[in-house]
Enzyme design. Sequence first.
Site, PDB file in Angstrom:
ATOM      1  N   CYS A  74       3.942  -6.260  13.888  1.00 40.43           N
ATOM      2  CA  CYS A  74       5.066  -6.752  13.071  1.00 40.43           C
ATOM      3  C   CYS A  74       6.268  -7.088  13.945  1.00 40.43           C
ATOM      4  CB  CYS A  74       5.426  -5.744  11.972  1.00 40.43           C
ATOM      5  SG  CYS A  74       6.600  -4.462  12.427  1.00 40.43           S
ATOM      6  N   CYS A 111       0.758  -2.023  15.929  1.00 34.65           N
ATOM      7  CA  CYS A 111       1.284  -2.903  14.879  1.00 34.65           C
ATOM      8  C   CYS A 111       1.853  -4.169  15.494  1.00 34.65           C
ATOM      9  CB  CYS A 111       2.369  -2.163  14.096  1.00 34.65           C
ATOM     10  SG  CYS A 111       3.172  -3.147  12.809  1.00 34.65           S
ATOM     11  N   ASP A 134       6.374  -4.437 -14.552  1.00 39.98           N
ATOM     12  CA  ASP A 134       5.800  -3.394 -15.401  1.00 39.98           C
ATOM     13  C   ASP A 134       6.515  -3.460 -16.742  1.00 39.98           C
ATOM     14  OD1 ASP A 134       8.193  -2.096 -15.251  1.00 39.98           O
ATOM     15  OD2 ASP A 134       7.478  -0.423 -14.071  1.00 39.98           O
ATOM     16  N   ASP A 190       0.597  -0.755  -6.259  1.00 38.59           N
ATOM     17  CA  ASP A 190       2.028  -0.813  -5.973  1.00 38.59           C
ATOM     18  C   ASP A 190       2.514   0.605  -5.795  1.00 38.59           C
ATOM     19  OD1 ASP A 190       2.021  -0.145  -9.002  1.00 38.59           O
ATOM     20  OD2 ASP A 190       4.081   0.186  -8.366  1.00 38.59           O
ATOM     21  N   HIS A 225       8.746  -2.436   8.675  1.00 43.89           N
ATOM     22  CA  HIS A 225       7.540  -2.018   9.401  1.00 43.89           C
ATOM     23  C   HIS A 225       6.532  -1.346   8.451  1.00 43.89           C
ATOM     24  CE1 HIS A 225       4.785   0.145  11.975  1.00 43.89           C
ATOM     25  NE2 HIS A 225       5.123   1.222  11.292  1.00 43.89           N
TER      26      HIS A 225
HETATM   27 ZN   LIG Z   1       5.419  -2.554  12.940  1.00 43.03          ZN
END
Ligand SMILES: [Zn+2]
Length: 371
Positions: free
Chosen positions: A304, A302, A91, A264, A333
Amino acid sequence: MTGAFALRARDGAARRGSLRLAHGTVETPTFMPVGTAATVKGLDPRELVELGAQIVLANTYHLWLRPGRETIEAAGGLHAFMGWQQPILTDSGGFQVFSLESRRAVSDDGVRFRSHLDGSEHEFTPENVVAFQEALGVDVAMALDVCVKLPAERDEIAEAVRRTTLWARRCAEARTSEATLLFGIVQGGLDLDLRARSAEELVGLGLPGYAIGGLSVGETREECYGTARHTATLLPEDKPRYLMGVGTVRDVIEAVDCGIDMFDCVYPTRCGRNGRAMTRRGEFAIRNAGYTRDFRPVDPGCSCAVCARFSRAYLSHLFRAGEMLGPRLLSYHNLAVLSTVMADARDAIARGQWAAFRAAALDALAAEGDP
Ligand SMILES: [Zn+2]
């Protein structure tokens, strides 16, 4: 020019595209993790790659003050300095400087300000913020703009629009690098006429991308998305659109629905550090007593690397014990959740299933009960 945005599919206003940058191609819509001081707080760049981040954001204001341009140039540029080889957007520093309020003075030349670190005096001009961002070797540089805190008088917003256009033109003239793309920032508050004026003036400069700035600064969610949706229609179809400061699951879905390609926000990592878990079925505080013996993953839906290996009970323990791994794992996460939502959104748009995807995602967030 290295930067070429290709619009792959449209579904309603939602868009699926690819943005070719000097350090790689970014598939859009995409969420950009924020690495204010050349670090996404707590995370190793290898982890960012693993969780699916394609591009990160860094901050001109902070890097200008510390460590400064000379150190980053001596390191061989920002990518080498921070050990991240994929695209970076910086930015312009305008937003940070304007939030200094009492420590700044604005004129058509630029903005003078005092460092929040040591009180030293500095000046940002359209020319020197472009030179700084090019010296860092970033893929996308933002033009210096004037951001107004809402609510504000129309005259003040109109003046911000005038100066933002003036500065964007000077930024465009100051460019020397083909590898760094310059995006303009549309201002205008909640005033649709001023948004139209700002968009028309900036689009006239023929820049390779446009941001919608001055939102998420105190207005309601309805006002934010009403304005973003309208402003997106004023921007060229064949250029990427970036909505600044958006980063909850609900907000990124709404922004995609407005025809935005990039976002963002510090939200997911700030929440991660503070023990707030994001899931596609809402958010919760990991420290709460109910999680101390909950051996399910943070988000059972999830995939991840954190959810694959650790439980809510373990993360709750880490936070309660003040262990640094807790904030790291939860930041990972939370970013992984947004990354997957974006990947699924891209897939839904490409398949022409956006409306159904959005409705199901919003329903899941609104559902009663434990996330
Ligand atoms: Zn996760």
